[in-house]
Design an enzyme around this catalytic site. Structure first.
Site, PDB file in Angstrom:
ATOM      1  N   ASN A   6      -1.929 -22.226   9.657  1.00  0.00           N
ATOM      2  CA  ASN A   6      -2.542 -21.633  10.857  1.00  0.00           C
ATOM      3  C   ASN A   6      -1.867 -22.230  12.096  1.00  0.00           C
ATOM      4  O   ASN A   6      -1.830 -23.457  12.265  1.00  0.00           O
ATOM      5  CB  ASN A   6      -4.042 -21.953  10.842  1.00  0.00           C
ATOM      6  N   ASP A   8      -2.586 -21.503  15.386  1.00  0.00           N
ATOM      7  CA  ASP A   8      -3.363 -21.338  16.632  1.00  0.00           C
ATOM      8  C   ASP A   8      -3.090 -22.448  17.646  1.00  0.00           C
ATOM      9  O   ASP A   8      -2.989 -22.209  18.844  1.00  0.00           O
ATOM     10  CB  ASP A   8      -4.871 -21.381  16.344  1.00  0.00           C
ATOM     11  N   HIS A   9      -3.021 -23.694  17.138  1.00  0.00           N
ATOM     12  CA  HIS A   9      -2.990 -24.802  18.097  1.00  0.00           C
ATOM     13  C   HIS A   9      -1.604 -25.086  18.666  1.00  0.00           C
ATOM     14  O   HIS A   9      -1.485 -25.843  19.624  1.00  0.00           O
ATOM     15  CB  HIS A   9      -3.682 -26.030  17.507  1.00  0.00           C
ATOM     16  N   ARG A  17      -0.939 -25.147  29.619  1.00  0.00           N
ATOM     17  CA  ARG A  17      -0.098 -25.136  30.824  1.00  0.00           C
ATOM     18  C   ARG A  17       0.284 -23.723  31.252  1.00  0.00           C
ATOM     19  O   ARG A  17       1.126 -23.564  32.129  1.00  0.00           O
ATOM     20  CB  ARG A  17       1.185 -25.935  30.577  1.00  0.00           C
ATOM     21  N   HIS A  42      -5.646 -16.706  14.713  1.00  0.00           N
ATOM     22  CA  HIS A  42      -6.951 -16.166  15.089  1.00  0.00           C
ATOM     23  C   HIS A  42      -6.841 -15.588  16.500  1.00  0.00           C
ATOM     24  O   HIS A  42      -6.625 -16.337  17.456  1.00  0.00           O
ATOM     25  CB  HIS A  42      -7.973 -17.312  15.045  1.00  0.00           C
ATOM     26  N   ARG A  44      -8.746 -14.496  19.337  1.00  0.00           N
ATOM     27  CA  ARG A  44     -10.131 -14.595  19.804  1.00  0.00           C
ATOM     28  C   ARG A  44     -10.397 -13.606  20.932  1.00  0.00           C
ATOM     29  O   ARG A  44      -9.487 -13.252  21.682  1.00  0.00           O
ATOM     30  CB  ARG A  44     -10.415 -16.010  20.310  1.00  0.00           C
ATOM     31  N   ARG A  48      -8.067 -17.520  23.958  1.00  0.00           N
ATOM     32  CA  ARG A  48      -7.834 -18.901  24.402  1.00  0.00           C
ATOM     33  C   ARG A  48      -6.530 -19.497  23.855  1.00  0.00           C
ATOM     34  O   ARG A  48      -6.002 -20.414  24.428  1.00  0.00           O
ATOM     35  CB  ARG A  48      -9.015 -19.803  24.057  1.00  0.00           C
ATOM     36  N   HIS A  49      -6.059 -18.997  22.717  1.00  0.00           N
ATOM     37  CA  HIS A  49      -4.767 -19.506  22.224  1.00  0.00           C
ATOM     38  C   HIS A  49      -3.809 -18.368  21.872  1.00  0.00           C
ATOM     39  O   HIS A  49      -2.925 -18.047  22.651  1.00  0.00           O
ATOM     40  CB  HIS A  49      -4.929 -20.559  21.120  1.00  0.00           C
ATOM     41  N   GLU A  69      -7.044 -13.742  11.534  1.00  0.00           N
ATOM     42  CA  GLU A  69      -8.482 -14.059  11.604  1.00  0.00           C
ATOM     43  C   GLU A  69      -9.043 -13.369  12.832  1.00  0.00           C
ATOM     44  O   GLU A  69      -8.442 -13.437  13.913  1.00  0.00           O
ATOM     45  CB  GLU A  69      -8.688 -15.562  11.793  1.00  0.00           C
ATOM     46  N   THR A  99     -14.430 -24.542  17.644  1.00  0.00           N
ATOM     47  CA  THR A  99     -13.747 -23.910  16.511  1.00  0.00           C
ATOM     48  C   THR A  99     -14.790 -23.137  15.710  1.00  0.00           C
ATOM     49  O   THR A  99     -15.989 -23.233  16.010  1.00  0.00           O
ATOM     50  CB  THR A  99     -13.024 -24.966  15.633  1.00  0.00           C
ATOM     51  N   THR A 100     -14.344 -22.369  14.721  1.00  0.00           N
ATOM     52  CA  THR A 100     -15.275 -21.547  13.934  1.00  0.00           C
ATOM     53  C   THR A 100     -16.369 -22.448  13.351  1.00  0.00           C
ATOM     54  O   THR A 100     -16.080 -23.477  12.750  1.00  0.00           O
ATOM     55  CB  THR A 100     -14.498 -20.838  12.799  1.00  0.00           C
ATOM     56  N   GLU A 150     -12.587 -16.457   1.627  1.00  0.00           N
ATOM     57  CA  GLU A 150     -12.114 -17.801   1.958  1.00  0.00           C
ATOM     58  C   GLU A 150     -13.353 -18.677   2.079  1.00  0.00           C
ATOM     59  O   GLU A 150     -14.197 -18.470   2.950  1.00  0.00           O
ATOM     60  CB  GLU A 150     -11.342 -17.796   3.286  1.00  0.00           C
ATOM     61  N   HIS A 190     -10.673 -24.855   6.373  1.00  0.00           N
ATOM     62  CA  HIS A 190     -11.382 -25.378   7.548  1.00  0.00           C
ATOM     63  C   HIS A 190     -11.597 -26.875   7.431  1.00  0.00           C
ATOM     64  O   HIS A 190     -12.267 -27.336   6.507  1.00  0.00           O
ATOM     65  CB  HIS A 190     -12.719 -24.680   7.844  1.00  0.00           C
ATOM     66  N   GLY A 191     -10.969 -27.579   8.340  1.00  0.00           N
ATOM     67  CA  GLY A 191     -11.147 -29.026   8.405  1.00  0.00           C
ATOM     68  C   GLY A 191     -10.381 -29.808   7.348  1.00  0.00           C
ATOM     69  O   GLY A 191     -10.554 -31.020   7.245  1.00  0.00           O
ATOM     70  N   GLY A 212      -4.626 -25.647   9.542  1.00  0.00           N
ATOM     71  CA  GLY A 212      -4.002 -25.553  10.855  1.00  0.00           C
ATOM     72  C   GLY A 212      -3.987 -26.857  11.617  1.00  0.00           C
ATOM     73  O   GLY A 212      -2.954 -27.507  11.776  1.00  0.00           O
TER      74      GLY A 212
END
Ligand code: PXP
Length: 237
Positions: A6, A8-9, A17, A42, A44, A48-49, A69, A99-100, A150, A190-191, A212
């Site tokens: 993932n 996203d980040h 920035r 994802h 959203r 946001r990302h 996602e 996060t989710t 998932e 997740h996590g 991710g």
């Protein structure tokens, strides 16, 4: 067991920035080159990302599979049917969350999800639901016609005490076996990180992990020496 990455980040850093880098597409290509079986992102509602532009680029360029996602909204359905990712993963989404926050509540939304999922499948997209490790929710996933689920490993990953973690792990094992018995392909995520991964990898029914944050966080740290050396080399020149 396969690993889908993932990204996203990578986009979170760029958006912090409002800049042009780091480029999520480049991270996706490197992840593929390193052996990832797929790329997850994802989109959203608040953007946001990941941006729609990222999705279009990823769809055009990556060679493995694209897993989008998204929340089960009309806006996202229209975007997915235009972009045509290989898989859509339906997740709950609330604007205030970092996060989710958990799996999708499927039981109470069955009526709405059947036509929603049907429309995506008719567009040639495989559909997954991000679901908590509960048999009732997984049975409802089967009823609404998804191809895969998932299983949410978030509670397992967050558990502070060993006893609690063991309880969540047992739930995930039971849920994975149940989902397979219904004929569903089983993924998990997740996590998950470098410390909590191993017991999840041991669950035979799970064929793919979606990871991710831990990978992006590790990349920032293992990459810092080289990034500083490259900057110093420029200064010295
Ligand atoms: N699976 C789902 C459904 C998610 O929403 C996320 C987070 O975007 C992940 C997996 C990956 O979680 P993490 O970033 O904690 O590895």
């Amino acid at each position: 067991m396969r690993l889908a990455v993932n990204i996203d980040h990578i986009a979170t850093i760029r958006q912090a920035r409002q800049a042009r880098e780091p480029e999520p597409l480049l991270a996706a290509l490197l992840a593929e080159q390193a052996g990832a079986c797929g790329i997850v992102c994802h989109l959203r509602g608040d953007r946001r990302h990941i941006q729609e532009r990222d999705l279009r680029l990823l769809r055009a360029v990556i060679k493995t599979k694209l897993n989008l996602e998204m929340a089960a909204t009309p806006e996202m359905s229209a975007i997915a049917r235009k972009i045509k990712p290989d898989v859509v993963s339906l997740v709950p989404e609330s604007p205030a969350e970092v996060t989710t926050q958990g799996g999708l509540e499927v039981i109470s939304q069955r009526k709405r999800l059947v036509p929603y999922i049907g429309q995506l499948k008719r567009a040639g997209i495989r559909v997954s639901i991000f679901v908590d490790p509960e048999e009732k929710q997984i049975a409802a996933c089967r009823e609404v016609g998804v191809d895969l689920v998932e299983i949410n490993t978030g509670k397992y990953a967050e558990a502070a005490k060993e006893k609690e973690r063991a309880k969540h792990l047992a739930q995930i094992k039971r849920a994975a076996a149940y989902a397979r018995s219904l004929g569903l392909e089983v993924h998990a995520g997740h996590g998950l990180d470098y410390y909590n991964l191993t017991p999840i990898v041991a669950i035979e029914e799970i064929s793919e992990l979606s990871i991710g944050f831990a990978i992006v966080a590790r990349a920032a740290i293992v990459g810092i020496s080289r990034a500083v050396q490259e900057m110093l080399a420029l200064i010295k020149r």
